[in-house]
Enzyme design. Structure first.
Site, PDB file in Angstrom:
ATOM      1  N   ASP A  21     -69.038  -6.359  -7.138  1.00 38.71           N
ATOM      2  CA  ASP A  21     -68.927  -5.372  -7.786  1.00 38.71           C
ATOM      3  C   ASP A  21     -70.405  -5.595  -8.289  1.00 38.71           C
ATOM      4  O   ASP A  21     -71.210  -6.053  -8.066  1.00 38.71           O
ATOM      5  CB  ASP A  21     -68.447  -5.886  -9.076  1.00 38.71           C
ATOM      6  CG  ASP A  21     -68.382  -5.049 -10.422  1.00 38.71           C
ATOM      7  OD1 ASP A  21     -68.807  -3.845 -10.288  1.00 38.71           O
ATOM      8  OD2 ASP A  21     -68.005  -5.615 -11.654  1.00 38.71           O
TER       9      ASP A  21
ATOM     10  N   GLU B 244     -75.089  -1.977  -8.005  1.00 36.14           N
ATOM     11  CA  GLU B 244     -75.926  -0.580  -7.317  1.00 36.14           C
ATOM     12  C   GLU B 244     -77.273  -0.762  -7.267  1.00 36.14           C
ATOM     13  O   GLU B 244     -78.243  -0.703  -6.679  1.00 36.14           O
ATOM     14  CB  GLU B 244     -75.723   0.047  -9.149  1.00 36.14           C
ATOM     15  CG  GLU B 244     -74.712   0.536  -9.452  1.00 36.14           C
ATOM     16  CD  GLU B 244     -72.991  -0.509  -9.664  1.00 36.14           C
ATOM     17  OE1 GLU B 244     -73.927  -1.381  -9.779  1.00 36.14           O
ATOM     18  OE2 GLU B 244     -72.366   0.177  -9.084  1.00 36.14           O
TER      19      GLU B 244
ATOM     20  N   ASP C  57     -65.935   2.004 -13.599  1.00 34.30           N
ATOM     21  CA  ASP C  57     -64.814   2.238 -14.499  1.00 34.30           C
ATOM     22  C   ASP C  57     -64.870   3.263 -15.513  1.00 34.30           C
ATOM     23  O   ASP C  57     -65.358   3.914 -15.976  1.00 34.30           O
ATOM     24  CB  ASP C  57     -66.229   1.182 -15.472  1.00 34.30           C
ATOM     25  CG  ASP C  57     -66.457  -0.462 -15.371  1.00 34.30           C
ATOM     26  OD1 ASP C  57     -65.702  -0.864 -14.688  1.00 34.30           O
ATOM     27  OD2 ASP C  57     -67.341  -0.648 -15.560  1.00 34.30           O
TER      28      ASP C  57
HETATM   29  O1  MIG Z   1     -69.468  -6.010 -16.382  1.00 32.78           O
HETATM   30  O2  MIG Z   1     -66.218  -7.950 -13.577  1.00 32.78           O
HETATM   31  O3  MIG Z   1     -66.586  -1.964 -13.349  1.00 32.78           O
HETATM   32  O4  MIG Z   1     -63.775  -3.000 -12.197  1.00 32.78           O
HETATM   33  O5  MIG Z   1     -64.142  -6.119 -13.806  1.00 32.78           O
HETATM   34  C1  MIG Z   1     -68.535  -5.943 -15.573  1.00 32.78           C
HETATM   35  C2  MIG Z   1     -65.924  -7.506 -14.618  1.00 32.78           C
HETATM   36  C3  MIG Z   1     -68.415  -5.976 -14.526  1.00 32.78           C
HETATM   37  C4  MIG Z   1     -66.831  -3.906 -14.060  1.00 32.78           C
HETATM   38  C5  MIG Z   1     -66.516  -3.394 -12.949  1.00 32.78           C
HETATM   39  C6  MIG Z   1     -65.014  -4.221 -13.240  1.00 32.78           C
HETATM   40  C7  MIG Z   1     -64.753  -5.046 -13.736  1.00 32.78           C
HETATM   41  C8  MIG Z   1     -65.417  -5.855 -14.120  1.00 32.78           C
HETATM   42  N1  MIG Z   1     -67.154  -5.635 -14.094  1.00 32.78           N
END
Ligand code: MIG
Length: 775
Positions: A384, A387, A461
């Site tokens: 996650d 980017e 999200d």
């Molecule tokens: O700033 O890890 O898209 O699936 O639950 C949020 C917490 C960070 C974004 C991800 C989401 C995940 C969440 N993350």
């Protein structure tokens, strides 16, 4: 911006036509008869190695150069490129001499390059990776710049994935263009000027690939030959996944797992989001919440669950934290030009960011998974924030940060869009080294062209909105048309509170998405399948069970996708490119070629319109037949999502299991939809490991002609067992006699109209079933 001017001189050697113009060099080279690489390199600029294009030796292409007075023409049997001499302009023609869209011109400036091409009104534009909106992107401006953006509304097109590839269609003829730049790339698709496609990359050079088609599938097959294809995932990854931000402590994880089993909702994996870590330090555990992760993982496995953990790229700045210390010592973190670490805030607070453009860093990062994978038994990794997302106004690293191997450093903004891909590559390769006998399973949020080689992708999200349920389909179809087949969205929606009706509709759709995971944000209502009461729970159970019954079919489609690069989840456009009704049809889709999935995406709806393309279609639920092309109104009470099967299809199905490798009698069901002739070559293997690459797989040929079904013996080095073979024959009338190899066999007629024959002996022998049908 300086347009490429007149041709000064050129040479043609070793298959490459090199054209010199004032200040820049343009090279044209065919990698295949229908694949042309076009590179514009202004003087004094450096090209970076591609992260998308696979290194490979392409076969020599037979090319003819015709040196005309006005233009040079470089031709293969599949296409011709015509290069005007003054000014240098490009025109592409397909094998039949038809112009692809229109004339293209190139330009460059300080830190920017541009491609401009005529966009006649009949041309439609598809692909572009993860973009909100409908299938055909004509009239849209879009930017590729990997960004943590949760709105996914029409005005927020800058999302997590950046795939600067598109397919243009004129009628049923297709061509494609891939602009291989990991910098910001902007598209104006006939928006500012209705007759122009304009692509602007904030990069030093242009490295583009033109695909001549002529069929849309040809373009995708070639594009994925260039940028790679999805590896066959482990079978368990196709099961249902249960996630939430965030399950902790351990007792809660165990409780969710136990509920899934108690309620007989099939599930293969439970996921741990960021709160399992010690202060968000990657590769650590919060020992209060998870005192014994190894035991927990083992106990879950005992109940059939795999455990997947999230791993973010940001490494906490903490002198006592080994990962940070090693990263600094090994020179693995991104620095500013002056050599200072580039530090910014993300979940762990002040953090450093690995430079995945460096091979040594990728290796280091991959190896960091050793304890999780080899000691604790973690089965999959979830990347996650890659980017990379940073908690600042820019939402990412500054352009002053530099990246790259020693001696080849560039500003972060040149390689920004590659961050997720390279992190996924590091992880994928790490998992391969650590567990050579297992197929890696990795989910990523960000990616670039070629991400399909390393990871499944979810769309980030979304919200628990009906609008986002609707947008799921075109977004994922766009990913599939960009070479990425293993895709899904958070079932039930991430942000905001879901409700029972929305959840029921989402899980119905989710059961047919390539990647099937329920996920919800912190602070939102519970979203497990039982959270909305018994009626919705029963719907969720039935659809997830149906997914498990369809696993042989789904797995077969994944196999085919891994071979061809064509998506598992397909817009009708891909199968019916001659039918203008499919040009922008995105509220229904095909799984493979045969299963038409028609989600319900409006509250209160108890019916929806369905478009059936040419051919005959059988209602999956009732066996009723419809002749396409037609628009029909499909009944869709809450417990039903309309589903149709193409006549001629043979759907391989299995029994319901609570998890994919749950020991259970081996049963193969073939649902046969007579009405047109058909063929199935059913791929099967162990569902894990790499024996399949050395012949450890089986293909069972099944052929349908009229009302006769020939089932061949499985061929290949893998021996599937079948305790029972069930043939469910959907005939265009009433079955009165069924025969096996000429001898009558008993059958029963089921509620959905199928004549059902059950074989318990000779289940892997070749045989022929024939049905006599009346009326
Ligand atoms: O700033 O890890 O898209 O699936 O639950 C949020 C917490 C960070 C974004 C991800 C989401 C995940 C969440 N993350």
């Amino acid at each position: 911006m300086l347009p490429v001017g007149s041709l000064l001189d050129y040479d043609f050697a070793a298959g490459t036509l090199t054209l010199r113009t004032a200040g820049a060099q343009l090279s044209l080279r065919f990698l295949a008869p229908d694949l042309l690489r076009i590179t514009l390199l202004p003087e004094g600029r450096q090209m970076r190695p591609s992260v998308a294009v696979l290194p490979r030796q392409w076969d020599d292409v037979q090319v003819r150069l015709d040196e005309g007075e006005e233009a040079l023409r470089l031709a293969t049997p599949a296409m011709t490129v015509e290069v005007g001499r003054d000014p240098v302009r490009l025109r592409f023609y397909d094998r039949d001499g038809r112009l692809l869209a229109g004339e293209a011109s190139l330009a460059w400036g300080e830190g920017a390059v541009a491609w401009e091409q005529a966009a006649p009104p009949e041309v439609r534009y598809y692909g572009f990776g993860q973009k909100p909106g409908f299938l055909d992107r004509r009239g849209r401006a879009m930017t590729h710049w990997a960004t943590d953006e949760s709105l996914h509304t029409p005005d927020h097109d800058v999302l997590y994935q950046a795939i600067p590839f598109h397919i243009a269609m004129q009628g049923s003829r297709a061509h494609g263009l891939f602009v291989d730049s990991t910098a910001r790339v902007r598209y104006d698709v006939a928006k500012e000027r209705a007759d122009r496609l304009r692509i602007l990359a904030d990069d030093d050079y242009l490295d583009a690939y033109l695909f001549a088609g002529p069929a849309i599938k040809d373009v995708l097959v070639r594009y994925t030959e260039l940028t790679g294809r999805m590896e066959l995932p482990p079978l368990w990854a196709l099961g249902y996944h249960q996630c939430r931000y965030t399950y902790f402590p351990e007792a809660r994880v165990r409780e969710v797992a136990a509920e899934l089993r108690r309620r007989e909702i099939p599930c293969d994996a439970v996921w741990l989001d960021i709160d399992y870590m010690d202060g968000y330090r990657v590769f650590t555990w919060d020992r209060e919440r998870f005192p014994d992760p190894k035991q927990m993982v083992a106990d879950l496995r005992e109940q059939g669950f795999r455990t997947v953990t999230i791993v973010d790229p940001g490494v906490k700045v903490d002198a006592r934290y080994p990962v940070f210390r090693e990263g600094v010592a090994g020179n693995h973190f991104i620095c500013h030009a002056d050599g200072e670490l580039c530090i910014d805030n993300v979940w762990p607070g002040r953090s450093a960011f690995p430079d995945f453009t460096r091979a040594a860093t990728r290796r280091w990062w991959g190896d960091l998974h050793r304890e999780f994978v080899n000691d604790l038994g973690i089965a999959g990794i979830w990347n996650d924030m890659n980017e990379p997302a940073v908690f600042n106004e820019r939402k990412t690293l500054p352009p002053t940060a530099v990246q790259g191997e020693d001696g080849a450093r560039v500003g972060h903004d040149r390689v920004h869009n590659a961050y997720g891909l390279l992190m996924a590559q590091a992880t994928h390769e790490g998992l391969r080294r650590l567990q050579p006998d297992r197929r890696p399973f990795l989910l990523t949020r960000s990616g670039y062209a070629g991400i399909q080689r390393y990871a499944a992708v979810w769309m980030g999200d979304n919200h628990s909105w009906w609008e986002h349920l609707l947008t799921t389909v075109p977004i994922l179809l766009g990913m599939g048309l960009s070479g990425v087949p293993f895709v899904g969205t958070d079932i039930g929606g991430f942000q905001g509170d879901c409700d029972g009706e929305l959840f029921a509709r989402w899980v119905q759709l989710g059961a047919f998405l390539p990647f099937c995971r329920n996920h919800a944000a912190m602070g939102t209502v519970d979203q497990e399948p039982w959270a909305f009461g018994p009626e919705v729970e029963e719907i969720a159970r039935r659809y997830i069970q149906l997914r498990y019954r369809l696993l042989p079919f789904l797995y077969n489609e994944f196999y085919k996708s891994s071979q061809t690069g064509l998506p598992v989840m397909r817009p009708l456009l891909l199968e019916y490119p001659d039918d203008p009704e499919t040009a922008n049809l995105s509220d229904q889709f095909l799984l493979g070629e045969d299963l038409l999935v028609c989600p319900v995406y409006q509250p209160g709806a108890t019916a929806r319109m369905v478009y059936l393309p040419a051919g005959e279609w059988v209602d999956f639920w009732t066996g009723a037949r419809h002749r396409g092309p037609a628009r029909i109104v499909a009944e869709a009470p809450l417990e039903r999502m309309p589903l149709y099967v193409r006549a001629g299809a043979i759907l391989p199905m299995g029994p319901v299991r609570q998890w994919t490798d749950q020991p259970a009698p081996a049963e193969l069901t073939l649902q046969v939809y007579a009405g047109a002739d058909g063929a199935l070559d059913l791929y099967e293997d162990e569902g894990e490991g790499y024996a399949y690459r050395d012949g450890g797989y089986a293909i069972t040929p099944v052929r349908l002609s009229g009302t006769r079904l020939r089932i061949g013996a499985p061929e290949g080095g893998y021996r599937p067992t079948r305790d029972r073979l069930v043939v469910r024959f959907f005939a265009p009338g009433r079955v009165v006699v069924a025969e096996r190899d000429g001898r009558p066999v008993t059958f029963r007629t089921a509620a959905d109209g199928a004549a059902e024959v059950v074989l318990t002996e000779g289940t892997t022998d070749a045989c022929e079933l024939s049905f006599r049908v009346e009326g």
